[in-house]
Design a protein around this motif. Structure first.
Motif, short mmCIF file in Angstrom:
data_model
loop_
_atom_site.label_atom_id
_atom_site.label_comp_id
_atom_site.label_asym_id
_atom_site.label_seq_id
_atom_site.Cartn_x
_atom_site.Cartn_y
_atom_site.Cartn_z
N GLU A 100 12.70 12.48 48.05
CA GLU A 100 12.55 14.04 47.85
C GLU A 100 13.47 14.47 46.94
O GLU A 100 13.08 15.40 45.68
CB GLU A 100 12.77 14.68 48.74
N ARG A 101 14.38 14.27 46.61
CA ARG A 101 15.57 14.31 45.55
C ARG A 101 15.45 14.38 44.18
O ARG A 101 15.18 15.07 43.18
CB ARG A 101 16.84 14.14 45.58
N LEU A 102 14.62 12.98 44.35
CA LEU A 102 14.26 12.19 42.53
C LEU A 102 13.00 13.62 42.49
O LEU A 102 12.72 13.45 41.43
CB LEU A 102 13.91 10.94 42.65
N LEU A 103 12.36 13.61 42.89
CA LEU A 103 10.45 13.84 43.20
C LEU A 103 10.93 15.71 42.02
O LEU A 103 10.51 15.73 41.74
CB LEU A 103 9.52 13.75 44.04
N ALA A 104 12.08 15.92 43.02
CA ALA A 104 12.20 17.59 42.65
C ALA A 104 12.76 17.76 41.60
O ALA A 104 13.28 18.27 41.24
CB ALA A 104 13.20 18.00 44.07
N PHE A 105 13.70 16.48 40.85
CA PHE A 105 14.83 16.69 39.77
C PHE A 105 13.22 16.52 38.92
O PHE A 105 13.71 17.13 38.30
CB PHE A 105 14.98 14.93 40.09
N GLY A 106 12.60 15.54 38.98
CA GLY A 106 11.99 15.27 38.05
C GLY A 106 10.27 17.02 37.36
O GLY A 106 10.39 17.29 36.31
N HIS A 107 9.44 17.68 39.05
CA HIS A 107 9.53 18.80 39.08
C HIS A 107 10.69 19.47 38.47
O HIS A 107 9.60 20.58 37.54
CB HIS A 107 9.34 18.69 40.24
N SER A 108 11.67 19.89 38.44
CA SER A 108 12.25 20.69 37.66
C SER A 108 12.33 20.78 36.50
O SER A 108 12.99 21.80 35.67
CB SER A 108 13.38 21.33 38.44
#
Length: 206
Positions: A100-108
Motif C-alpha cells: 500500500e505504501r509503495l502504490l501510494a508513493f507512486g501515485h503521490s
C-alpha cells in the motif's frame, strides 16, 4: 534495511543566521504566492522583490538568478513531500502495509511532479537537486521492495519503477499522448505488482 531518512537537498543554502533565514523564508513565501495566484511565468526577481517589499538586489543575493529561485522553491516543496513520506499519515507515511505504501508513493509522486511541472522546467537542469531528490526516492523504493521480500537486483528494479514517475515521461504521456492520469497510475500499479509477483517470497509485515 531500515526506513530511509530525509536527505538534505543538494545545492540548497548553507546554514544561515536566524534573521537571514527569516528573510529567505519571506522571499520564498512571496514567490510561492505568485506561483499560486499568477503561475510560474509571472515569477520574476522584480515581482518577488515587490511582493516581499525588498530591493531586487536582496533577491539576487539570496538566489543569484531566477533559476536559482525556482530551484529553491522546488526544494522547499520536495522537503515537504519527503516529510509526508517519512512521517505523514498512511498509506504514504508509515503504518500501512509495504505494498500500500509503495502504490501510494507512486501515485503521490505522479501527482506532485505533474503539479510542479512548470516549476521543474523553470528550475532548469539542476543536477544537484535532481540527484538528492532521486536518492531519497530510490532509497525509499528499495526499502519497500525489501519489505515486500523482493530479492532480485533491488537497486535496478527500484530505478525501473522510478523512471515512469519522472516529469519528462509524464509530460510525454499526458500532453502529447493525452493519456489520463488515472490510467497512468493504474499502469504504474500494475508494473509494481508484476515486479513483486516475480519474487516468490513472503511479504513482511509493515
Amino acid at each position: 534495511m531500515s526506513e530511509p531518512r530525509s536527505l538534505p537537498l543538494l545545492g540548497g543554502p548553507p546554514p544561515e543566521r536566524s534573521d537571514a533565514a527569516r528573510n529567505r523564508e519571506a522571499l520564498l513565501r512571496a514567490a510561492t504566492d505568485l506561483v499560486d495566484h499568477c503561475g510560474v511565468e509571472a515569477v520574476t526577481m522584480d515581482a518577488v522583490a515587490a511582493k516581499a517589499g525588498v530591493g531586487k538586489g536582496t533577491v539576487y543575493r539570496r538566489f543569484e538568478s531566477r533559476e536559482g529561485l525556482m530551484a529553491a522553491l522546488l526544494n522547499h516543496s520536495e522537503t515537504a513531500w519527503q516529510a509526508a513520506v517519512l512521517s505523514g499519515p498512511p498509506p504514504l507515511g508509515p503504518g500501512a502495509p509495504p505494498m500500500e505504501r509503495l502504490l501510494a508513493f507512486g501515485h503521490s509522486r505522479i501527482e506532485t511532479n505533474l503539479k510542479h511541472a512548470d516549476l521543474i522546467t523553470a528550475a532548469g537542469h539542476s543536477g544537484a537537486r535532481a540527484y538528492a531528490a532521486m536518492s531519497f526516492a530510490a532509497m525509499h523504493v528499495r526499502y519497500l521492495l525489501t519489505r515486500l521480500g523482493v530479492r532480485g537486483d533491488v537497486p535496478i528494479l527500484a530505478t525501473s519503477l522510478l523512471a515512469p514517475l519522472e516529469i519528462a515521461i509524464l509530460h510525454q504521456q499526458t500532453h502529447i499522448e493525452q493519456i489520463p492520469v488515472d490510467r497512468i497510475q493504474r499502469g504504474w500499479a500494475e508494473l509494481v505488482r508484476r515486479v513483486v509477483a516475480a519474487e516468490p517470497s513472503a511479504v513482511m509485515a509493515p
